[in-house]
Scaffold this motif. Structure first.
Motif, PDB file in Angstrom:
ATOM      1  N   LEU A   1       2.454  -1.198  -0.940  1.00  0.00           N
ATOM      2  CA  LEU A   1       1.788  -0.324  -1.907  1.00  0.00           C
ATOM      3  C   LEU A   1       0.320  -0.119  -1.549  1.00  0.00           C
ATOM      4  CD1 LEU A   1       2.513   1.130  -4.599  1.00  0.00           C
ATOM      5  CD2 LEU A   1       1.574  -0.854  -5.783  1.00  0.00           C
ATOM      6  N   PHE A   2      -0.354  -1.206  -1.144  1.00  0.00           N
ATOM      7  CA  PHE A   2      -1.775  -1.112  -0.814  1.00  0.00           C
ATOM      8  C   PHE A   2      -2.008  -0.523   0.577  1.00  0.00           C
ATOM      9  CE2 PHE A   2      -2.239  -3.634  -4.524  1.00  0.00           C
ATOM     10  CZ  PHE A   2      -3.570  -3.561  -4.920  1.00  0.00           C
ATOM     11  N   CYS A   3      -0.971  -0.506   1.422  1.00  0.00           N
ATOM     12  CA  CYS A   3      -1.094   0.081   2.760  1.00  0.00           C
ATOM     13  C   CYS A   3      -0.899   1.601   2.745  1.00  0.00           C
ATOM     14  CB  CYS A   3      -0.064  -0.519   3.713  1.00  0.00           C
ATOM     15  SG  CYS A   3      -0.513  -2.140   4.373  1.00  0.00           S
ATOM     16  N   LEU A   4      -0.269   2.120   1.706  1.00  0.00           N
ATOM     17  CA  LEU A   4       0.089   3.541   1.673  1.00  0.00           C
ATOM     18  C   LEU A   4      -1.103   4.480   1.824  1.00  0.00           C
ATOM     19  CD1 LEU A   4       2.977   3.679  -0.970  1.00  0.00           C
ATOM     20  CD2 LEU A   4       3.115   3.902   1.507  1.00  0.00           C
ATOM     21  N   PRO A   5      -2.287   4.146   1.296  1.00  0.00           N
ATOM     22  CA  PRO A   5      -3.416   5.050   1.534  1.00  0.00           C
ATOM     23  C   PRO A   5      -3.868   5.103   2.998  1.00  0.00           C
ATOM     24  CG  PRO A   5      -3.821   3.651  -0.374  1.00  0.00           C
ATOM     25  CD  PRO A   5      -2.620   3.100   0.329  1.00  0.00           C
ATOM     26  N   ILE A   6      -3.236   4.321   3.860  1.00  0.00           N
ATOM     27  CA  ILE A   6      -3.536   4.235   5.307  1.00  0.00           C
ATOM     28  C   ILE A   6      -4.899   3.608   5.559  1.00  0.00           C
ATOM     29  CG2 ILE A   6      -3.769   5.487   7.481  1.00  0.00           C
ATOM     30  CD1 ILE A   6      -0.950   5.460   6.348  1.00  0.00           C
ATOM     31  N   ILE A   7      -5.925   4.127   4.932  1.00  0.00           N
ATOM     32  CA  ILE A   7      -7.277   3.639   5.189  1.00  0.00           C
ATOM     33  C   ILE A   7      -7.443   2.185   4.766  1.00  0.00           C
ATOM     34  CG2 ILE A   7      -8.262   4.353   2.960  1.00  0.00           C
ATOM     35  CD1 ILE A   7     -10.792   5.189   4.499  1.00  0.00           C
ATOM     36  N   THR A   8      -6.607   1.714   3.848  1.00  0.00           N
ATOM     37  CA  THR A   8      -6.736   0.336   3.347  1.00  0.00           C
ATOM     38  C   THR A   8      -5.765  -0.633   4.026  1.00  0.00           C
ATOM     39  OG1 THR A   8      -5.203   0.836   1.538  1.00  0.00           O
ATOM     40  CG2 THR A   8      -7.552   1.108   1.081  1.00  0.00           C
ATOM     41  N   ILE A   9      -5.215  -0.239   5.150  1.00  0.00           N
ATOM     42  CA  ILE A   9      -4.270  -1.116   5.848  1.00  0.00           C
ATOM     43  C   ILE A   9      -4.912  -2.456   6.207  1.00  0.00           C
ATOM     44  CG2 ILE A   9      -3.096  -1.427   8.067  1.00  0.00           C
ATOM     45  CD1 ILE A   9      -2.090   1.384   7.879  1.00  0.00           C
ATOM     46  N   GLY A  10      -6.138  -2.432   6.724  1.00  0.00           N
ATOM     47  CA  GLY A  10      -6.821  -3.672   7.110  1.00  0.00           C
ATOM     48  C   GLY A  10      -6.985  -4.643   5.957  1.00  0.00           C
ATOM     49  N   PRO A  11      -7.608  -4.229   4.844  1.00  0.00           N
ATOM     50  CA  PRO A  11      -7.736  -5.141   3.696  1.00  0.00           C
ATOM     51  C   PRO A  11      -6.392  -5.591   3.137  1.00  0.00           C
ATOM     52  CG  PRO A  11      -9.273  -3.315   3.484  1.00  0.00           C
ATOM     53  CD  PRO A  11      -8.387  -2.994   4.652  1.00  0.00           C
ATOM     54  N   ALA A  12      -5.384  -4.696   3.144  1.00  0.00           N
ATOM     55  CA  ALA A  12      -4.069  -5.072   2.616  1.00  0.00           C
ATOM     56  C   ALA A  12      -3.427  -6.162   3.465  1.00  0.00           C
ATOM     57  CB  ALA A  12      -3.157  -3.841   2.559  1.00  0.00           C
ATOM     58  N   LEU A  13      -3.530  -6.044   4.784  1.00  0.00           N
ATOM     59  CA  LEU A  13      -2.965  -7.070   5.665  1.00  0.00           C
ATOM     60  C   LEU A  13      -3.711  -8.390   5.521  1.00  0.00           C
ATOM     61  CD1 LEU A  13      -2.258  -5.013   8.923  1.00  0.00           C
ATOM     62  CD2 LEU A  13      -0.622  -5.771   7.194  1.00  0.00           C
ATOM     63  N   THR A  14      -5.021  -8.322   5.285  1.00  0.00           N
ATOM     64  CA  THR A  14      -5.787  -9.549   5.075  1.00  0.00           C
ATOM     65  C   THR A  14      -5.394 -10.211   3.768  1.00  0.00           C
ATOM     66  OG1 THR A  14      -7.630  -8.522   6.259  1.00  0.00           O
ATOM     67  CG2 THR A  14      -8.099 -10.540   5.054  1.00  0.00           C
ATOM     68  N   GLY A  15      -5.196  -9.405   2.716  1.00  0.00           N
ATOM     69  CA  GLY A  15      -4.744  -9.957   1.442  1.00  0.00           C
ATOM     70  C   GLY A  15      -3.392 -10.626   1.570  1.00  0.00           C
ATOM     71  N   MET A  16      -2.470  -9.975   2.283  1.00  0.00           N
ATOM     72  CA  MET A  16      -1.158 -10.563   2.521  1.00  0.00           C
ATOM     73  C   MET A  16      -1.285 -11.867   3.306  1.00  0.00           C
ATOM     74  SD  MET A  16       2.063  -9.080   4.751  1.00  0.00           S
ATOM     75  CE  MET A  16       1.180  -9.310   6.296  1.00  0.00           C
ATOM     76  N   THR A  17      -2.151 -11.866   4.306  1.00  0.00           N
ATOM     77  CA  THR A  17      -2.319 -13.044   5.149  1.00  0.00           C
ATOM     78  C   THR A  17      -2.873 -14.220   4.355  1.00  0.00           C
ATOM     79  OG1 THR A  17      -2.737 -11.610   7.055  1.00  0.00           O
ATOM     80  CG2 THR A  17      -3.376 -13.902   7.270  1.00  0.00           C
ATOM     81  N   LYS A  18      -3.709 -13.945   3.379  1.00  0.00           N
ATOM     82  CA  LYS A  18      -4.257 -15.030   2.553  1.00  0.00           C
ATOM     83  C   LYS A  18      -3.143 -15.731   1.780  1.00  0.00           C
ATOM     84  CE  LYS A  18      -8.186 -16.148  -0.373  1.00  0.00           C
ATOM     85  NZ  LYS A  18      -8.888 -16.843   0.714  1.00  0.00           N
ATOM     86  N   VAL A  19      -2.193 -14.965   1.267  1.00  0.00           N
ATOM     87  CA  VAL A  19      -1.051 -15.557   0.558  1.00  0.00           C
ATOM     88  C   VAL A  19      -0.172 -16.337   1.537  1.00  0.00           C
ATOM     89  CG1 VAL A  19       0.979 -15.087  -0.862  1.00  0.00           C
ATOM     90  CG2 VAL A  19      -1.086 -13.700  -1.145  1.00  0.00           C
ATOM     91  N   LEU A  20       0.095 -15.753   2.698  1.00  0.00           N
ATOM     92  CA  LEU A  20       0.941 -16.408   3.697  1.00  0.00           C
ATOM     93  C   LEU A  20       0.303 -17.698   4.203  1.00  0.00           C
ATOM     94  CD1 LEU A  20       2.106 -13.288   5.752  1.00  0.00           C
ATOM     95  CD2 LEU A  20       3.423 -14.582   4.055  1.00  0.00           C
ATOM     96  N   ARG A  21      -1.008 -17.729   4.256  1.00  0.00           N
ATOM     97  CA  ARG A  21      -1.709 -18.963   4.657  1.00  0.00           C
ATOM     98  C   ARG A  21      -1.404 -20.091   3.681  1.00  0.00           C
ATOM     99  NH1 ARG A  21      -6.924 -20.478   2.854  1.00  0.00           N
ATOM    100  NH2 ARG A  21      -7.841 -22.184   4.069  1.00  0.00           N
ATOM    101  N   ASN A  22      -1.393 -19.784   2.406  1.00  0.00           N
ATOM    102  CA  ASN A  22      -1.038 -20.799   1.407  1.00  0.00           C
ATOM    103  C   ASN A  22       0.395 -21.278   1.590  1.00  0.00           C
ATOM    104  OD1 ASN A  22      -3.555 -20.714   0.188  1.00  0.00           O
ATOM    105  ND2 ASN A  22      -2.957 -19.177  -1.310  1.00  0.00           N
ATOM    106  N   PHE A  23       1.295 -20.363   1.933  1.00  0.00           N
ATOM    107  CA  PHE A  23       2.685 -20.749   2.181  1.00  0.00           C
ATOM    108  C   PHE A  23       2.777 -21.701   3.365  1.00  0.00           C
ATOM    109  CE2 PHE A  23       4.477 -16.516   0.328  1.00  0.00           C
ATOM    110  CZ  PHE A  23       4.108 -16.925  -0.936  1.00  0.00           C
ATOM    111  N   VAL A  24       2.074 -21.369   4.454  1.00  0.00           N
ATOM    112  CA  VAL A  24       2.103 -22.205   5.657  1.00  0.00           C
ATOM    113  C   VAL A  24       1.518 -23.585   5.377  1.00  0.00           C
ATOM    114  CG1 VAL A  24       1.158 -22.461   7.994  1.00  0.00           C
ATOM    115  CG2 VAL A  24       2.085 -20.265   7.269  1.00  0.00           C
TER     116      VAL A  24
END
Length: 279
Positions: free
Chosen positions: A48-71
């Motif tokens: 959803l946050f990647c759809l504007p295209i321009i926000t792909i970078g921040p969206a991937l970083t936000g996702m990575t922050k959650v995945l870091r907690n999982f790891v």
């Protein structure tokens, strides 16, 4: 006939705190399936946050922050942690995401244009073939560098210059691990591409719930230990401190714990005799 019959009076083995950790392959799937619903939610939010295209970078970083907690085996509130990572790294990750998009589009166009120009060239087309190889090599290297860029954006306060420098260093030092990660990402992407062409409806059903968070977790699971080893741990060791990421794995000091862990040391509860007892 007794597949679903359990004796609830019998104590199980439990899980001891000092028990050895599972091997990487089994630990990966154990985390993934135990948090499957969170992965689905994370995938949908990221898309959803990647759809504007321009926000792909921040969206991937936000996702990575959650995945870091999982790891790290930490509890995570998916949207809260995603939004926190999205906001904190917005200025740094926005240009990186846009550069990635431009390079990805350029690489795809290069794969289509250079071979065609090589066929039409009267001089044999070696120059255009060389350009195609260089373009592919650059895209391949950049992809593996990105394996480390977004995790470091989510986990550190380093400058963009230092993040890029460390990411390139880790790409070279951990090339074997990165290449295995690349093969997994490539294989999964090819399956998705095949699904898109063979059954677009199925692809549209899968996209919101599966591929983004899964591939992100593959990357994070394989690369974050290297970031800890070469970037985070040396920083704290240089200051004479311990990496706080490991604090939640330690037992509380004696006398400070609310409960006593007896994993692996329980004794069976005596089985009650049948019939009535008279007191």
């Amino acid at each position: 006939m007794g597949f679903f019959r359990f004796d609830y009076n019998k104590a199980g083995a439990g899980v001891a705190k000092g028990a050895p950790r599972k091997k990487a392959f089994f630990a990966f799937w154990d985390i993934y399936f135990s948090k499957l619903w969170k992965f689905i939610k994370l995938n949908f939010i990221t898309l959803l946050f990647c759809l504007p295209i321009i926000t792909i970078g921040p969206a991937l970083t936000g996702m990575t922050k959650v995945l870091r907690n999982f790891v790290l085996d930490k509890n995570s509130f998916v949207f809260h942690d995603f939004w926190k990572g999205f906001k904190q790294s917005f200025k740094k990750s926005l240009p990186i995401g846009m550069i990635d998009v431009i390079i990805a589009v350029s690489s795809i166009l290069g794969l289509q244009i250079y071979p065609q120009m090589a066929q039409e060239s009267q001089t044999g087309g070696l120059f255009f073939i060389a350009l195609c190889v260089i373009s592919l090599s650059f895209a391949f290297t950049l992809l593996m560098v990105n394996f480390y860029i977004f995790p470091m954006l989510a986990a550190t306060d380093l400058s963009v210059k230092d993040i890029l420098k460390n990411s390139f260093f880790l790409t070279c030092v951990s090339f074997k691990r990165n290449f295995i990660t690349f093969l997994i990402v490539l294989f999964t992407s090819l399956i998705l591409l095949f699904t898109f062409f063979m059954s677009p409806d199925v692809f549209l059903l899968i996209l919101p719930v599966f591929p983004i968070s899964f591939l992100g977790f593959v990357i994070m699971f394989n690369t974050y230990p290297q970031i800890q080893k070469y970037v985070i741990n040396p920083y704290y060791e240089g200051r004479g401190e311990e990496n706080p990421e490991y604090a939640h794995l330690k037992s509380a000091p004696d006398g400070n714990s609310l409960f006593v862990d007896k994993g692996g040391s329980e004794t069976p509860i005596p089985k009650k005799s049948k019939g009535k007892t008279i007191s």
